[in-house]
Design a protein around this motif. Structure first.
Motif, PDB file in Angstrom:
ATOM      1  N   GLN A 134       7.691  -8.779   7.698  1.00 26.41           N
ATOM      2  CA  GLN A 134       8.437  -9.087   6.491  1.00 26.41           C
ATOM      3  C   GLN A 134       7.633  -8.891   5.212  1.00 26.41           C
ATOM      4  O   GLN A 134       8.198  -8.578   4.163  1.00 26.41           O
ATOM      5  N   GLU A 135       6.300  -9.054   5.252  1.00 25.53           N
ATOM      6  CA  GLU A 135       5.486  -8.847   4.053  1.00 25.53           C
ATOM      7  C   GLU A 135       5.444  -7.380   3.648  1.00 25.53           C
ATOM      8  O   GLU A 135       4.991  -7.038   2.560  1.00 25.53           O
ATOM      9  N   GLN A 136       5.887  -6.506   4.539  1.00 23.34           N
ATOM     10  CA  GLN A 136       5.825  -5.071   4.279  1.00 23.34           C
ATOM     11  C   GLN A 136       7.158  -4.507   3.794  1.00 23.34           C
ATOM     12  O   GLN A 136       7.383  -3.305   3.834  1.00 23.34           O
ATOM     13  N   LEU A 137       8.026  -5.395   3.324  1.00 24.39           N
ATOM     14  CA  LEU A 137       9.300  -4.980   2.750  1.00 24.39           C
ATOM     15  C   LEU A 137       9.456  -5.631   1.397  1.00 24.39           C
ATOM     16  O   LEU A 137       9.180  -6.817   1.223  1.00 24.39           O
ATOM     17  N   ALA A 138       9.891  -4.846   0.397  1.00 25.16           N
ATOM     18  CA  ALA A 138      10.086  -5.356  -0.959  1.00 25.16           C
ATOM     19  C   ALA A 138      11.357  -4.775  -1.540  1.00 25.16           C
ATOM     20  O   ALA A 138      11.743  -3.640  -1.231  1.00 25.16           O
ATOM     21  N   ILE A 139      12.013  -5.554  -2.384  1.00 27.47           N
ATOM     22  CA  ILE A 139      13.248  -5.131  -3.035  1.00 27.47           C
ATOM     23  C   ILE A 139      12.962  -4.994  -4.519  1.00 27.47           C
ATOM     24  O   ILE A 139      12.593  -5.967  -5.188  1.00 27.47           O
ATOM     25  N   GLY A 140      13.108  -3.772  -5.040  1.00 26.27           N
ATOM     26  CA  GLY A 140      12.822  -3.519  -6.438  1.00 26.27           C
ATOM     27  C   GLY A 140      14.082  -3.270  -7.238  1.00 26.27           C
ATOM     28  O   GLY A 140      15.149  -3.805  -6.928  1.00 26.27           O
ATOM     29  N   ASP A 141      13.982  -2.449  -8.264  1.00 20.43           N
ATOM     30  CA  ASP A 141      15.091  -2.143  -9.150  1.00 20.43           C
ATOM     31  C   ASP A 141      16.056  -1.190  -8.447  1.00 20.43           C
ATOM     32  O   ASP A 141      15.942   0.029  -8.557  1.00 20.43           O
ATOM     33  N   SER A 142      17.016  -1.757  -7.699  1.00 17.68           N
ATOM     34  CA  SER A 142      18.008  -0.976  -6.925  1.00 17.68           C
ATOM     35  C   SER A 142      17.359  -0.110  -5.865  1.00 17.68           C
ATOM     36  O   SER A 142      17.978   0.843  -5.375  1.00 17.68           O
ATOM     37  N   LEU A 144      14.741  -0.115  -2.237  1.00 12.75           N
ATOM     38  CA  LEU A 144      14.147  -0.851  -1.133  1.00 12.75           C
ATOM     39  C   LEU A 144      12.890  -0.121  -0.683  1.00 12.75           C
ATOM     40  O   LEU A 144      12.905   1.100  -0.469  1.00 12.75           O
ATOM     41  N   TYR A 145      11.789  -0.872  -0.550  1.00 14.03           N
ATOM     42  CA  TYR A 145      10.525  -0.304  -0.097  1.00 14.03           C
ATOM     43  C   TYR A 145      10.144  -0.990   1.214  1.00 14.03           C
ATOM     44  O   TYR A 145      10.201  -2.207   1.323  1.00 14.03           O
ATOM     45  N   PHE A 146       9.758  -0.200   2.193  1.00 13.50           N
ATOM     46  CA  PHE A 146       9.293  -0.797   3.440  1.00 13.50           C
ATOM     47  C   PHE A 146       8.180   0.064   4.015  1.00 13.50           C
ATOM     48  O   PHE A 146       8.187   1.296   3.917  1.00 13.50           O
ATOM     49  N   GLY A 147       7.183  -0.609   4.585  1.00  9.32           N
ATOM     50  CA  GLY A 147       6.018   0.100   5.097  1.00  9.32           C
ATOM     51  C   GLY A 147       5.473  -0.563   6.339  1.00  9.32           C
ATOM     52  O   GLY A 147       6.022  -1.531   6.866  1.00  9.32           O
ATOM     53  N   GLY A 148       4.364  -0.046   6.803  1.00  7.84           N
ATOM     54  CA  GLY A 148       3.728  -0.542   8.012  1.00  7.84           C
ATOM     55  C   GLY A 148       2.685   0.463   8.451  1.00  7.84           C
ATOM     56  O   GLY A 148       2.001   1.070   7.629  1.00  7.84           O
ATOM     57  N   TYR A 149       2.600   0.675   9.754  1.00  4.27           N
ATOM     58  CA  TYR A 149       1.612   1.629  10.230  1.00  4.27           C
ATOM     59  C   TYR A 149       1.900   2.053  11.655  1.00  4.27           C
ATOM     60  O   TYR A 149       2.652   1.411  12.386  1.00  4.27           O
ATOM     61  N   ASP A 150       1.299   3.197  12.013  1.00  2.91           N
ATOM     62  CA  ASP A 150       1.255   3.649  13.395  1.00  2.91           C
ATOM     63  C   ASP A 150      -0.050   3.145  13.975  1.00  2.91           C
ATOM     64  O   ASP A 150      -1.127   3.434  13.435  1.00  2.91           O
ATOM     65  N   VAL A 185      -0.605  -0.408   6.019  1.00  7.82           N
ATOM     66  CA  VAL A 185       0.121  -1.011   4.910  1.00  7.82           C
ATOM     67  C   VAL A 185       0.459  -2.449   5.300  1.00  7.82           C
ATOM     68  O   VAL A 185       1.199  -2.691   6.252  1.00  7.82           O
ATOM     69  N   ILE A 186      -0.099  -3.406   4.560  1.00  7.45           N
ATOM     70  CA  ILE A 186       0.034  -4.812   4.911  1.00  7.45           C
ATOM     71  C   ILE A 186       0.937  -5.566   3.948  1.00  7.45           C
ATOM     72  O   ILE A 186       1.727  -6.416   4.349  1.00  7.45           O
ATOM     73  N   PHE A 187       0.838  -5.276   2.653  1.00 11.07           N
ATOM     74  CA  PHE A 187       1.618  -5.978   1.644  1.00 11.07           C
ATOM     75  C   PHE A 187       2.275  -4.984   0.700  1.00 11.07           C
ATOM     76  O   PHE A 187       1.655  -3.990   0.300  1.00 11.07           O
ATOM     77  N   VAL A 196       3.583  -1.751  -5.743  1.00 12.54           N
ATOM     78  CA  VAL A 196       2.188  -2.050  -5.427  1.00 12.54           C
ATOM     79  C   VAL A 196       2.040  -2.180  -3.922  1.00 12.54           C
ATOM     80  O   VAL A 196       2.825  -2.867  -3.265  1.00 12.54           O
ATOM     81  N   VAL A 197       1.016  -1.510  -3.382  1.00 13.27           N
ATOM     82  CA  VAL A 197       0.810  -1.473  -1.937  1.00 13.27           C
ATOM     83  C   VAL A 197      -0.620  -1.896  -1.627  1.00 13.27           C
ATOM     84  O   VAL A 197      -1.574  -1.374  -2.209  1.00 13.27           O
ATOM     85  N   GLY A 198      -0.779  -2.849  -0.714  1.00 11.08           N
ATOM     86  CA  GLY A 198      -2.097  -3.266  -0.258  1.00 11.08           C
ATOM     87  C   GLY A 198      -2.313  -2.809   1.169  1.00 11.08           C
ATOM     88  O   GLY A 198      -1.443  -2.987   2.029  1.00 11.08           O
ATOM     89  N   THR A 199      -3.469  -2.206   1.438  1.00  9.77           N
ATOM     90  CA  THR A 199      -3.761  -1.691   2.779  1.00  9.77           C
ATOM     91  C   THR A 199      -5.104  -2.208   3.281  1.00  9.77           C
ATOM     92  O   THR A 199      -6.001  -2.523   2.490  1.00  9.77           O
TER      93      THR A 199
END
Length: 420
Positions: A134-142, A144-150, A185-187, A196-199
Motif C-alpha cells: 500500500q505504501e507504493q500507491l499514491a493518488i495525485g491530481d487525477s 494514480l501512481y503505483f510501483g514496486g519491484y521485480d 520502489v518502496i514509497f 516523489v519516489v523513494g527506493t
C-alpha cells in the motif's frame, strides 16, 4: 498473569465470539473495561513546546502523566458483511467515494478501483511487478501512481524497481507511462506538479555502499527531474510532499528537500525513523526513534518530545485526530498509545492481543486497530480510549469510506459499519 492472557480472559468474558459471518452476519464488538492492562510504573513525559518567544528556561516542562481508570462503558458496533469485489486484493488506499485494491504475484500486479458497493470502476494491470504494497500507491491530481519491484534472482542481484502512472477516471487497460530504477520502489507520494519516489537497494547496502535514493518525477511523462542519493547508506523509511518541500525520513535522520532541485534544505531531525513511524499532518511531523517527537516542518523546531515508550519499541504511523487533540499509534509490543497532540503528554494506553504493524484508522469518534492476530478493536476517542473489544477476527490491511469498511487479505470483504 501476562498481558496477553489477561486480554484473552476479558475477551472470553465479553461473550462476543463469532463462529462464522454470513451474508447477513453481524459482528458485535463489546468493551469490558478500559483499564484491562496497565504498566507497573507511571511514565514521565518531558514536553517542549513553543509558546511565542519563551526564554530558554521555559522551553522544557515536565508533564506528569497518569493512567487513571475511566468509567466502564459498553459500546456495540456492528460489521455487516455486504459484498466481495470480483477480483479480490488487499486494500491500499481510499478516497471519499472508493477503495483502491492491489494484488501482485509472479505474473505482475493489478490495481482495481471499486465503489462502496463493491462495483469495479476500473482495473489496470502491469506485468513488470511481482511485489507491491500500500505504501507504493499514491493518488495525485487525477492520476494514480503505483510501483514496486521485480524480486532479484541470485545473491548478488539487485532488484529492479518500477513506477507506473494512469488516469484515475479513464485509465485504460495499461499504464500511461512507466519508469524503471535500480533498487526497489518502496514509497510513493504525489502532488499536482511532482511525484516523489523513494527506493532502496538492499543488496548494494549489504556491500557497504550507498543504496537509498529519492527521485523527483514529472507527472506528465515520468521523466526524472532530479534525484538525491546522499543518504550515507541509510535506508529510506518514508517520503512525503508537503507545502514546504519534500520530507524524507531515513534510518539515521529526517531532512527536507527542495521540490525543484532535490537539494537538501534543512535537517528536521538528527535521529532517524528506522523501525518507527513518520506521519505528517498540518505542517507537523510526528516521528519516532528513541523518543516520540512533534516537529514543525516550516521552522524545524521540536514542538515536543516524549520518552513515553521504551527506545526499543517499534511503532506504526500515527492517526492524528486533531478534533480530539490526540495522536494514536500501535506498537510491536501490542500496545495502542494516545498522546496529546499539543503537548506529547500521555492520554491513554491500551493493549492488543498481538503486535500492531498496521496504522490505526479513524471511524467517526473511534480509532480502529487491527493487530497481527487479526483481532479488531475500536478505541473511543471521546472517552479516553474506552475499548470496544471482540474475540472475532478480520484480516488486515483495512480502510474506511464513510460507514463502509473494507478488509483486505484473505477476507476481501466490504462491511457496513454501524452503532447499535
Amino acid at each position: 498473569m501476562s498481558d496477553t492472557d489477561l486480554t484473552r480472559r476479558r475477551l472470553l468474558c465479553a461473550g462476543a465470539s463469532l463462529g462464522g459471518l454470513g451474508t447477513a452476519g453481524c459482528l458485535r464488538l463489546t468493551s469490558d473495561s478500559t483499564d484491562a492492562t496497565r504498566d507497573e510504573e507511571e511514565p514521565t513525559t518531558n514536553s517542549t513546546r513553543d509558546e511565542g518567544a519563551p526564554s530558554a528556561s521555559d522551553d522544557t516542562q515536565t508533564v506528569e502523566t497518569t493512567e487513571e481508570s475511566t468509567q466502564q462503558q459498553v459500546v456495540e458496533l456492528s460489521l455487516s458483511q455486504q459484498w466481495k469485489p470480483a477480483l479480490g486484493g488487499d486494500v491500499a488506499k481510499s478516497t471519499a467515494e472508493s477503495f483502491f485494491l492491489i494484488e501482485s504475484d509472479e505474473d505482475g500486479c493489478r490495481v482495481d478501483r471499486v465503489d462502496t458497493n463493491g462495483k469495479s470502476l476500473f482495473t489496470v494491470t502491469a506485468g513488470g511487478l511481482n511485489y507491491m504494497e500500500q505504501e507504493q500507491l499514491a493518488i495525485g491530481d487525477s492520476q494514480l501512481y503505483f510501483g514496486g519491484y521485480d524480486e532479484a534472482e541470485g545473491e548478488s542481484s539487485v532488484s529492479t524497481g518500477r513506477l507506473y502512472c494512469c488516469s484515475t477516471t479513464d485509465p485504460g487497460e495499461t499504464p500511461k507511462w512507466e519508469m524503471t530504477v535500480d533498487g526497489e520502489v518502496i514509497f510513493v507520494d504525489a502532488a499536482p506538479n511532482l511525484c516523489v519516489v523513494g527506493t532502496n537497494s538492499y543488496d548494494v547496502h549489504y556491500e557497504g555502499e550507498n543504496q537509498g535514493r529519492v527521485y523527483g518525477v514529472d507527472p506528465t511523462d515520468g521523466t526524472v527531474m532530479w534525484q538525491n542519493e546522499t543518504f550515507d547508506a541509510a535506508f529510506i523509511e518514508g517520503v512525503e510532499r508537503v507545502d514546504e518541500g519534500v520530507v524524507v525520513g531515513t534510518s539515521n535522520r529526517v531532512i527536507l528537500l527542495d521540490p525543484d532541485t532535490g537539494d537538501e534544505m534543512a535537517e528536521l531531525s538528527e535521529s532517524g525513523v528506522f523501525g518507527g513511524g513518520m506521519t505528517l499532518s498540518d505542517g507537523v511531523l510526528y516521528t519516532s526513534d528513541r523518543s516520540d517527537r512533534a516537529i514543525s516542518v516550516e521552522s524545524g523546531e521540536t514542538l515536543w518530545e516524549t520518552t513515553e515508550l521504551p527506545e526499543t519499541v517499534d511503532r506504526t504511523d500515527c492517526l492524528v485526530a486533531r478534533d480530539h487533540d490526540q495522536v494514536v499509534f500501535g506498537t510491536r509490543t501490542g500496545r495502542v498509545v494516545s498522546l496529546d497532540s499539543e503537548t506529547g503528554a500521555l492520554r491513554w494506553k491500551q493493549t492488543m492481543p498481538a503486535k500492531v504493524t498496521t496504522p490505526p484508522k479513524r471511524w467517526r469518534g473511534f480509532a480502529v486497530v487491527v493487530d497481527d492476530s487479526k483481532a479488531v478493536r475500536a478505541f473511543d476517542l471521546n472517552n479516553e480510549g474506552a475499548a470496544v473489544e471482540s474475540a472475532s477476527t478480520k484480516p488486515t490491511p483495512f480502510c474506511f469510506v464513510g460507514d463502509t469498511a473494507f478488509f483486505g487479505g484473505l477476507d476481501n470483504t466490504g462491511y457496513t459499519v454501524g452503532v447499535e
